[in-house]
Design an enzyme around this catalytic site. Structure first.
Site, PDB file in Angstrom:
ATOM      1  N   HIS A  23     118.735  -2.061 119.528  1.00 45.05           N
ATOM      2  CA  HIS A  23     119.528  -2.430 120.701  1.00 45.05           C
ATOM      3  C   HIS A  23     118.659  -2.256 121.948  1.00 45.05           C
ATOM      4  O   HIS A  23     119.002  -1.480 122.844  1.00 45.05           O
ATOM      5  CB  HIS A  23     120.793  -1.556 120.831  1.00 45.05           C
ATOM      6  N   HIS A  79     128.503 -11.762 111.130  1.00 43.38           N
ATOM      7  CA  HIS A  79     128.418 -11.151 112.478  1.00 43.38           C
ATOM      8  C   HIS A  79     127.313 -11.892 113.227  1.00 43.38           C
ATOM      9  O   HIS A  79     126.285 -12.231 112.648  1.00 43.38           O
ATOM     10  CB  HIS A  79     128.085  -9.674 112.265  1.00 43.38           C
ATOM     11  N   GLU A  81     125.439 -10.882 115.837  1.00 45.03           N
ATOM     12  CA  GLU A  81     124.377 -10.165 116.541  1.00 45.03           C
ATOM     13  C   GLU A  81     123.015 -10.546 115.962  1.00 45.03           C
ATOM     14  O   GLU A  81     122.865 -10.830 114.770  1.00 45.03           O
ATOM     15  CB  GLU A  81     124.609  -8.642 116.463  1.00 45.03           C
ATOM     16  N   ASP A  83     120.330  -9.267 115.017  1.00 42.32           N
ATOM     17  CA  ASP A  83     119.647  -8.641 113.871  1.00 42.32           C
ATOM     18  C   ASP A  83     120.114  -9.230 112.541  1.00 42.32           C
ATOM     19  O   ASP A  83     119.472  -8.993 111.509  1.00 42.32           O
ATOM     20  CB  ASP A  83     119.814  -7.111 113.882  1.00 42.32           C
ATOM     21  N   HIS A 146     131.476  -3.880 114.461  1.00 47.99           N
ATOM     22  CA  HIS A 146     131.646  -3.288 115.758  1.00 47.99           C
ATOM     23  C   HIS A 146     131.696  -4.312 116.899  1.00 47.99           C
ATOM     24  O   HIS A 146     131.726  -3.916 118.076  1.00 47.99           O
ATOM     25  CB  HIS A 146     130.497  -2.294 116.032  1.00 47.99           C
ATOM     26  N   ASP A 165     127.606  -4.625 109.255  1.00 51.35           N
ATOM     27  CA  ASP A 165     127.209  -3.349 109.882  1.00 51.35           C
ATOM     28  C   ASP A 165     127.981  -2.147 109.322  1.00 51.35           C
ATOM     29  O   ASP A 165     127.447  -1.038 109.253  1.00 51.35           O
ATOM     30  CB  ASP A 165     127.462  -3.406 111.394  1.00 51.35           C
ATOM     31  N   TYR A 193     124.599   6.715 112.897  1.00 53.09           N
ATOM     32  CA  TYR A 193     125.001   5.321 113.111  1.00 53.09           C
ATOM     33  C   TYR A 193     126.466   5.268 113.570  1.00 53.09           C
ATOM     34  O   TYR A 193     126.815   4.574 114.532  1.00 53.09           O
ATOM     35  CB  TYR A 193     124.818   4.588 111.783  1.00 53.09           C
ATOM     36  N   HIS A 226     122.529  -3.008 106.773  1.00 50.36           N
ATOM     37  CA  HIS A 226     121.431  -2.107 107.165  1.00 50.36           C
ATOM     38  C   HIS A 226     121.361  -0.967 106.149  1.00 50.36           C
ATOM     39  O   HIS A 226     122.390  -0.359 105.831  1.00 50.36           O
ATOM     40  CB  HIS A 226     121.677  -1.472 108.531  1.00 50.36           C
TER      41      HIS A 226
HETATM   42 FE1  FEO Z   1     125.879  -5.403 115.120  1.00 51.06          FE
HETATM   43 FE2  FEO Z   1     123.478  -4.853 112.832  1.00 51.06          FE
HETATM   44  O1  FEO Z   1     124.309  -5.731 114.237  1.00 51.06           O
END
Ligand code: FEO
Length: 395
Positions: A23, A79, A81, A83, A146, A165, A193, A226
Site C-alpha cells: 500500500h 477484487h 485492487e 495487487d 476489505h 484478501d 494483516y 496472499h
Molecule cells: Fe485489497 Fe490484496 O488487495
C-alpha cells in the site's frame, strides 16, 4: 510456474520475496508476500485473479507457457485492487473479449484504475457459473472485506473457497500450504494483516462471517490471494477471524512512547515496572515509537486491553511521531480498549492533556488524567511513575 492444488485447479501466482512495504509505504511486510492467482481447467478454463502490476508481463508470459491464452473462457476478478488486477491490462491485450466476472463495484474500480472497457459480467451473492464436469462457481459478495468491490468465489465439487484478501497474510513461501510453513510466522502475519487492514470494518465483517458460516458450504480449502492456502483445518482461520472481529484483546498492556532527552523513556520503564508489580499475569510490553515499526505496534495495540502513550511536550504539543501514531490508531477504529498518557515537560507541559484528547477522539476510554513530570524524573518522580503504572494496571 504453476503448482497443482487439487484435481484440475492450479496456482499460477507470483511469490514476492523482496516486498518490504505494501500500500505504498503504509504497511510493512517483513516477510514478503505473494499474489495468488488460480487456474481452473474443467470443461471451461477459468482464471481467478491475477498479480500485482510490476509482475504483469512475467505473469502473462508464464501463463502462456502453460496454456493457449485463448483457451481462457472466463476471468474472475474477486477484487479490483492493483495487487490482484495488475496484470489484467497485459492479459486483455491478448484476449480482449474474454468475459470478466466481478461485482458492479469492481467494474467501477477496474474502469477507474485502467480506463478500459472490458467485457464485464456483473455478479451478486448467490449467482452461479457452470464450468462443466458438474461443477459450478458460486459468487459471494464480500463488501468491505476489505473494499466495497470485494467478493469470494466458491467452487463446488472441489469445495474450494477462493477468498481473495480475506484470510490472507503477507508471507512469501514456496511451501504454499498452511501446514507447511512456520506456524509462528503464519499467525503473526495473519493477525498483523487483520489488525492493520481489516479492523476498521469489524461490524461488516461480523455480519459477513455469520453469513459465510450460515451458508454451510463444505469448505475443504481456502485459497487466499496472499500467503498460504489453508488446507489443514481451513476453518481455523475463519474461527480466528470471528474472535478478532469481536473487539479482540488479550491480557496485555502496551506502553508506547517517544522521547527527546530520555526523561519520557525513563517514565515508560517505571510505568511498566509498576504495571508488572501490580499484576503478575498481565503481559507488559514497552516500545519506543521512533525505533519501532508502526504496523508491528498496531498489532500490539490490537492485542492490548490498555495502551499507555507517552510524549514529552514540544512547542506546546506532542512529538510528531506520537501524533502520527494516534492518527493511525484512530483510522483503525479500535473498540473496547483503554488508554492513559504520560510525558515529561520543561515549560508548558500540554502533551498529556493532548494525548488524552486524541485517544478519546480515537475511541479509547481514557482511564486517568495521566502522569506528567517537569524536567528529568528524580527519585520521587520515578516512584510516582511506578505508582501510576500500578494504577493503570488496576483500572
Ligand atoms: Fe485489497 Fe490484496 O488487495
Amino acid at each position: 510456474m504453476k503448482k497443482h492444488i487439487k484435481n484440475n485447479v492450479f496456482w499460477v501466482g507470483k511469490v514476492d520475496w523482496e516486498l518490504r512495504k505494501f500500500h505504498g509505504d503504509e504497511l510493512s511486510t517483513h516477510k514478503g508476500s505473494s499474489y495468488n492467482s488460480y487456474l481452473i481447467r474443467e470443461e471451461k478454463t477459468v482464471l481467478i485473479d491475477t498479480v500485482w502490476l510490476p509482475f504483469a508481463k512475467e505473469f502473462v508470459d508464464n501463463l502462456a507457457t502453460e496454456i493457449d491464452l485463448n483457451e481462457i473462457d472466463y476471468i474472475i476478478a474477486n477484487h479490483g485492487e492493483v495487487d490482484h488486477s495488475g496484470a489484467l491490462c497485459e492479459l486483455m491485450k491478448h484476449i480482449p473479449d474474454t468475459p470478466i466476472y466481478c461485482t458492479s463495484n469492481a467494474v467501477k474500480s477496474l474502469k477507474g484504475q485502467y480506463h478500459c472497457d472490458w467485457n464485464f459480467k456483473t455478479v451478486k451473492t448467490g449467482d452461479k457459473l457452470d464450468i462443466g464436469s458438474g461443477k459450478e462457481l458460486i459468487f459471494v459478495e464480500m463488501a468491505m472485506l476489505h473494499w466495497p468491490d470485494s467478493m469470494a468465489t466458491y467452487m463446488t465439487g472441489d469445495n474450494i473457497l477462493f477468498s481473495n484478501d480475506a484470510f490472507g497474510q503477507h508471507l512469501a513461501t514456496e511451501a504454499l500450504y498452511n501446514d507447511r510453513v512456520d506456524q509462528g510466522d503464519l499467525f503473526n502475519e495473519s493477525v498483523k494483516y487483520f489488525a492493520n487492514i481489516l479492523n476498521p470494518f469489524n461490524p461488516m465483517l461480523r455480519r459477513k462471517l455469520d453469513e459465510i458460516i450460515a451458508l454451510n458450504l463444505p469448505i475443504e480449502i481456502i485459497a487466499t490471494s496472499h500467503g498460504v492456502i489453508w488446507r489443514d483445518n481451513p476453518m481455523q482461520i475463519v474461527e480466528k477471524y470471528v474472535q478478532w472481529a469481536h473487539d479482540y484483546q488479550e491480557n496485555q498492556i502496551t506502553v508506547i512512547y517517544d522521547t527527546m532527552w530520555n526523561g519520557t523513556k525513563l517514565l515508560a520503564e517505571k510505568i511498566a515496572e509498576g504495571i508488572g508489580q501490580a499484576d503478575r499475569d498481565v503481559v507488559v510490553k514497552v516500545y519506543n515509537l521512533a525505533k519501532s515499526d508502526a504496523n508491528d505496534l498496531i498489532t500490539e495495540v490490537f492485542k492490548s486491553k490498555t495502551v499507555v502513550i507517552g510524549s514529552p511536550t514540544m512547542a506546546n504539543n506532542v512529538l510528531h511521531s506520537v501524533a502520527g501514531f494516534m492518527h493511525l490508531m484512530k483510522q483503525l477504529k479500535f473498540k473496547g480498549k483503554k488508554a492513559a498518557a504520560f510525558g515529561c515537560y520543561g515549560w508548558s507541559g500540554e502533551s498529556v492533556k493532548l494525548i488524552n484528547e486524541s485517544m478519546a477522539n480515537a475511541g479509547f476510554e481514557v482511564i486517568s488524567e495521566g502522569y506528567r513530570n517537569p524536567w528529568n524524573p528524580d527519585a520521587d518522580a520515578q516512584e510516582a511513575a511506578v505508582d501510576f503504572g500500578r494504577t493503570v494496571a488496576a483500572m
